[in-house]
Design a protein around this motif. Structure first.
Motif, PDB file in Angstrom:
ATOM      1  N   ILE A   1       2.297   5.496  -6.174  1.00 24.40           N
ATOM      2  CA  ILE A   1       3.296   4.446  -6.344  1.00 24.40           C
ATOM      3  C   ILE A   1       2.745   3.507  -7.411  1.00 24.40           C
ATOM      4  N   THR A   2       3.593   3.103  -8.330  1.00 23.37           N
ATOM      5  CA  THR A   2       3.171   2.337  -9.502  1.00 23.37           C
ATOM      6  C   THR A   2       2.140   1.263  -9.166  1.00 23.37           C
ATOM      7  N   GLY A   3       0.952   1.376  -9.752  1.00 23.41           N
ATOM      8  CA  GLY A   3      -0.046   0.331  -9.638  1.00 23.41           C
ATOM      9  C   GLY A   3      -0.760   0.233  -8.318  1.00 23.41           C
ATOM     10  N   LEU A   4      -0.354   1.037  -7.322  1.00 20.30           N
ATOM     11  CA  LEU A   4      -0.966   0.942  -5.999  1.00 20.30           C
ATOM     12  C   LEU A   4      -2.049   1.994  -5.788  1.00 20.30           C
ATOM     13  N   GLY A   5      -2.266   2.851  -6.786  1.00 17.49           N
ATOM     14  CA  GLY A   5      -3.246   3.911  -6.651  1.00 17.49           C
ATOM     15  C   GLY A   5      -2.570   5.250  -6.433  1.00 17.49           C
TER      16      GLY A   5
ATOM     17  N   GLN B   1       0.603  12.478  15.182  1.00 22.40           N
ATOM     18  CA  GLN B   1      -0.524  13.383  15.308  1.00 22.40           C
ATOM     19  C   GLN B   1      -1.642  12.941  14.354  1.00 22.40           C
ATOM     20  N   PRO B   2      -2.894  13.296  14.646  1.00 20.74           N
ATOM     21  CA  PRO B   2      -3.995  12.882  13.772  1.00 20.74           C
ATOM     22  C   PRO B   2      -3.757  13.304  12.324  1.00 20.74           C
ATOM     23  N   THR B   3      -4.039  12.387  11.411  1.00 19.82           N
ATOM     24  CA  THR B   3      -3.923  12.541   9.946  1.00 19.82           C
ATOM     25  C   THR B   3      -2.485  12.479   9.442  1.00 19.82           C
ATOM     26  N   PHE B   4      -1.513  12.152  10.289  1.00 21.21           N
ATOM     27  CA  PHE B   4      -0.107  12.162   9.865  1.00 21.21           C
ATOM     28  C   PHE B   4       0.307  10.908   9.095  1.00 21.21           C
ATOM     29  N   PHE B   5      -0.607   9.950   8.903  1.00 21.25           N
ATOM     30  CA  PHE B   5      -0.307   8.775   8.071  1.00 21.25           C
ATOM     31  C   PHE B   5      -1.393   8.588   7.009  1.00 21.25           C
ATOM     32  N   PRO B   6      -1.490   9.440   5.993  1.00 20.44           N
ATOM     33  CA  PRO B   6      -2.399   9.125   4.891  1.00 20.44           C
ATOM     34  C   PRO B   6      -2.030   7.756   4.296  1.00 20.44           C
ATOM     35  N   THR B   7      -3.011   6.857   4.237  1.00 18.75           N
ATOM     36  CA  THR B   7      -2.739   5.463   3.872  1.00 18.75           C
ATOM     37  C   THR B   7      -3.723   4.998   2.811  1.00 18.75           C
ATOM     38  N   GLY B   8      -3.212   4.235   1.856  1.00 16.76           N
ATOM     39  CA  GLY B   8      -4.060   3.689   0.799  1.00 16.76           C
ATOM     40  C   GLY B   8      -3.884   4.473  -0.489  1.00 16.76           C
ATOM     41  N   PRO B   9      -4.862   4.373  -1.375  1.00 17.51           N
ATOM     42  CA  PRO B   9      -6.246   3.950  -1.132  1.00 17.51           C
ATOM     43  C   PRO B   9      -6.483   2.438  -1.069  1.00 17.51           C
ATOM     44  N   TYR B  10      -5.513   1.653  -1.518  1.00 14.42           N
ATOM     45  CA  TYR B  10      -5.761   0.223  -1.657  1.00 14.42           C
ATOM     46  C   TYR B  10      -4.622  -0.590  -1.058  1.00 14.42           C
ATOM     47  N   VAL B  11      -4.901  -1.877  -0.889  1.00 15.71           N
ATOM     48  CA  VAL B  11      -3.865  -2.902  -0.718  1.00 15.71           C
ATOM     49  C   VAL B  11      -3.835  -3.717  -2.005  1.00 15.71           C
ATOM     50  N   VAL B  12      -2.676  -3.803  -2.622  1.00 14.77           N
ATOM     51  CA  VAL B  12      -2.503  -4.633  -3.812  1.00 14.77           C
ATOM     52  C   VAL B  12      -1.832  -5.931  -3.385  1.00 14.77           C
ATOM     53  N   PRO B  13      -2.472  -7.086  -3.622  1.00 11.42           N
ATOM     54  CA  PRO B  13      -1.869  -8.351  -3.205  1.00 11.42           C
ATOM     55  C   PRO B  13      -0.468  -8.558  -3.774  1.00 11.42           C
ATOM     56  N   LYS B  14       0.350  -9.205  -2.977  1.00 12.13           N
ATOM     57  CA  LYS B  14       1.753  -9.441  -3.352  1.00 12.13           C
ATOM     58  C   LYS B  14       1.869 -10.165  -4.682  1.00 12.13           C
TER      59      LYS B  14
ATOM     60  N   THR C   1       0.840  -1.181   0.000  1.00 13.41           N
ATOM     61  CA  THR C   1       0.000   0.000   0.000  1.00 13.41           C
ATOM     62  C   THR C   1       0.884   1.242   0.000  1.00 13.41           C
ATOM     63  N   ILE C   2       0.258   2.409  -0.019  1.00 11.46           N
ATOM     64  CA  ILE C   2       0.957   3.696  -0.007  1.00 11.46           C
ATOM     65  C   ILE C   2       0.764   4.336   1.360  1.00 11.46           C
ATOM     66  N   VAL C   3       1.843   4.848   1.930  1.00  6.32           N
ATOM     67  CA  VAL C   3       1.760   5.589   3.191  1.00  6.32           C
ATOM     68  C   VAL C   3       2.616   6.847   3.075  1.00  6.32           C
ATOM     69  N   ASN C   4       2.038   7.981   3.439  1.00  6.58           N
ATOM     70  CA  ASN C   4       2.789   9.232   3.542  1.00  6.58           C
ATOM     71  C   ASN C   4       3.088   9.458   5.019  1.00  6.58           C
ATOM     72  N   ASP C   5       4.340   9.334   5.384  1.00  2.80           N
ATOM     73  CA  ASP C   5       4.782   9.443   6.769  1.00  2.80           C
ATOM     74  C   ASP C   5       5.051  10.926   7.085  1.00  2.80           C
ATOM     75  N   VAL C   6       3.981  11.660   7.391  1.00  2.99           N
ATOM     76  CA  VAL C   6       4.083  13.099   7.647  1.00  2.99           C
ATOM     77  C   VAL C   6       4.782  13.325   8.990  1.00  2.99           C
ATOM     78  N   THR C   7       5.647  14.327   9.035  1.00  2.01           N
ATOM     79  CA  THR C   7       6.510  14.528  10.201  1.00  2.01           C
ATOM     80  C   THR C   7       6.644  16.004  10.542  1.00  2.01           C
ATOM     81  N   SER C   8       6.479  16.346  11.811  1.00  2.00           N
ATOM     82  CA  SER C   8       6.836  17.684  12.276  1.00  2.00           C
ATOM     83  C   SER C   8       8.316  17.685  12.656  1.00  2.00           C
ATOM     84  N   ARG C   9       9.137  18.256  11.799  1.00  2.00           N
ATOM     85  CA  ARG C   9      10.580  18.272  12.071  1.00  2.00           C
ATOM     86  C   ARG C   9      10.903  19.034  13.350  1.00  2.00           C
ATOM     87  N   ALA C  10      10.103  20.053  13.659  1.00  2.00           N
ATOM     88  CA  ALA C  10      10.369  20.835  14.865  1.00  2.00           C
ATOM     89  C   ALA C  10      10.179  20.026  16.136  1.00  2.00           C
ATOM     90  N   LEU C  11       9.389  18.949  16.055  1.00  2.00           N
ATOM     91  CA  LEU C  11       9.119  18.141  17.238  1.00  2.00           C
ATOM     92  C   LEU C  11      10.044  16.940  17.362  1.00  2.00           C
TER      93      LEU C  11
END
Length: 343
Positions: free
Chosen positions: A307-311, A217-230, A188-198
């Motif tokens: 990410i290629t093919g993952l949405g 923090q809330p919303t700091f891991f946008p995930t998906g939209p899908y799981v693509v099987p291995k 899947t796709i994950v955006n690992d959002v980070t507060s550098r100041a913290l």
């Protein structure tokens, strides 16, 4: 840059205004899996008999199974509930070099060339003789691929880190790297959002960094939209990772610059903890973060990532609420105004 091609179906969690349901996505059509697989109420239920369930889904006729248009559905994080986020930090060589230069992590007085050379030598040595750097994220920080990202009221310099997520499909403990891919359900796709100041803890220097407050923090891991099987991703190292900010490409790399590859990360993480089905291992961020560009997230920014093919993801950034948490009401806000460490 040669990237792989992805076929087959995708899995996700959807809502139609009356219910949430697990679905299989065939191009632009979604089949409600509750209607075709008895006992399946969420994506996580598929893990109990993963391969056989995938075989059944693969041979569905979407029209006969009552598929509906994807465009009319809400898209939630694909795993409900989400498991633990197991995150690999400092795992892309070029990313670590860029962060070392951006934050001057090296010898005092060293110029950018020296900082980069020293960082390269250090990371290469760690790859030969060291361990992965792994920390954990909590499920409440996860949001959907199209949800807004909320900037915190405490902690600035909020950065993006687009990462390939590896979904664990079987209980794994003390697994050898040679057999680790047998425990992978999909990607899947994950955006690992980070507060550098913290990230830095200036009030307790011996502890160094604080990943809990900077990344959970809330919303700091946008995930998906899908799981693509291995089974549909023959070589994850050939997946192309791209993130644009307001239409400008910031990250663009193949997932092949890993210091520790996916089997090594699973072997290491499972040597410490018991990995459970539904846990998501995020493998590190390639180069091109805001720290490198000298540009952090602001109210109204739009991140588009794929990410290629993952949405694909599309996240609009919302500014701080303007209300401090009670913890900070009667004490100074002891956080760095800038900076942070590679992750």
């Amino acid at each position: 840059m040669k990237e792989t091609r992805i076929g087959g179906f995708k899995l996700g969690t959807f809502e139609d205004g009356t219910e949430q349901f697990p679905g299989a996505v065939f191009e632009d059509q979604v089949v409600n899996l509750r209607s075709v697989l008895p006992g399946i109420t969420r994506i996580g239920d598929l893990f109990a008999d993963w391969d056989n369930n995938l075989d059944l889904i693969e041979f569905l006729d979407p029209a006969a199974a009552g598929a509906r248009p994807l465009a009319g559905l809400g898209v939630l994080p694909p795993l409900q509930p989400v498991g633990t986020i197991i995150a690999a930090g400092a795992n892309y060589r070029e990313h670590v070099i860029q962060m070392s230069v951006a934050h001057k992590l090296g010898k005092e007085g060293a110029d950018e060339n020296q900082l980069a050379a020293d960082a390269a030598a250090e990371i290469d040595e760690r790859g030969r003789t060291g361990d992965p750097y792994v920390w954990t994220g909590i499920p409440s920080a996860v949001c959907g691929a199209y949800d807004d990202v909320q900037l915190p009221d405490v902690g600035g310099n909020v950065d993006w880190e687009l990462e390939l997520g590896v979904v664990i499909g079987r209980k794994a403990h003390r697994i050898a790297a040679a057999g680790a891919m047998d425990y992978v359900a999909g990607y899947t796709i994950v955006n690992d959002v980070t507060s550098r100041a913290l990230v830095p803890r200036t009030d307790i220097a011996m502890m160094g960094t604080d990943w809990f407050r900077s990344k959970n923090q809330p919303t700091f891991f946008p995930t998906g939209p899908y799981v693509v099987p291995k089974r549909y991703v023959p070589d994850p190292a050939k997946l192309r990772i791209q993130l644009s900010l307001n239409g400008t490409l910031m990250q663009d790399a193949l997932a092949d610059d890993l210091l520790f590859d996916i089997p090594s990360l699973i072997a290491y993480a499972s040597s410490v903890a018991v990995l459970q089905p539904g846990d998501v291992l995020i493998t590190g961020s390639p180069a091109g973060n805001g720290s490198h560009w000298g540009r952090f997230l602001r109210d109204g920014d739009v991140m588009e990532a794929e990410i290629t093919g993952l949405g694909a993801q599309r996240s609009t950034v919302r500014g701080p609420s303007g209300q401090l948490p009670p913890w900070y009401a009667d004490r100074p806000i002891a956080v760095a105004a800038a900076g942070g460490a590679a992750s």
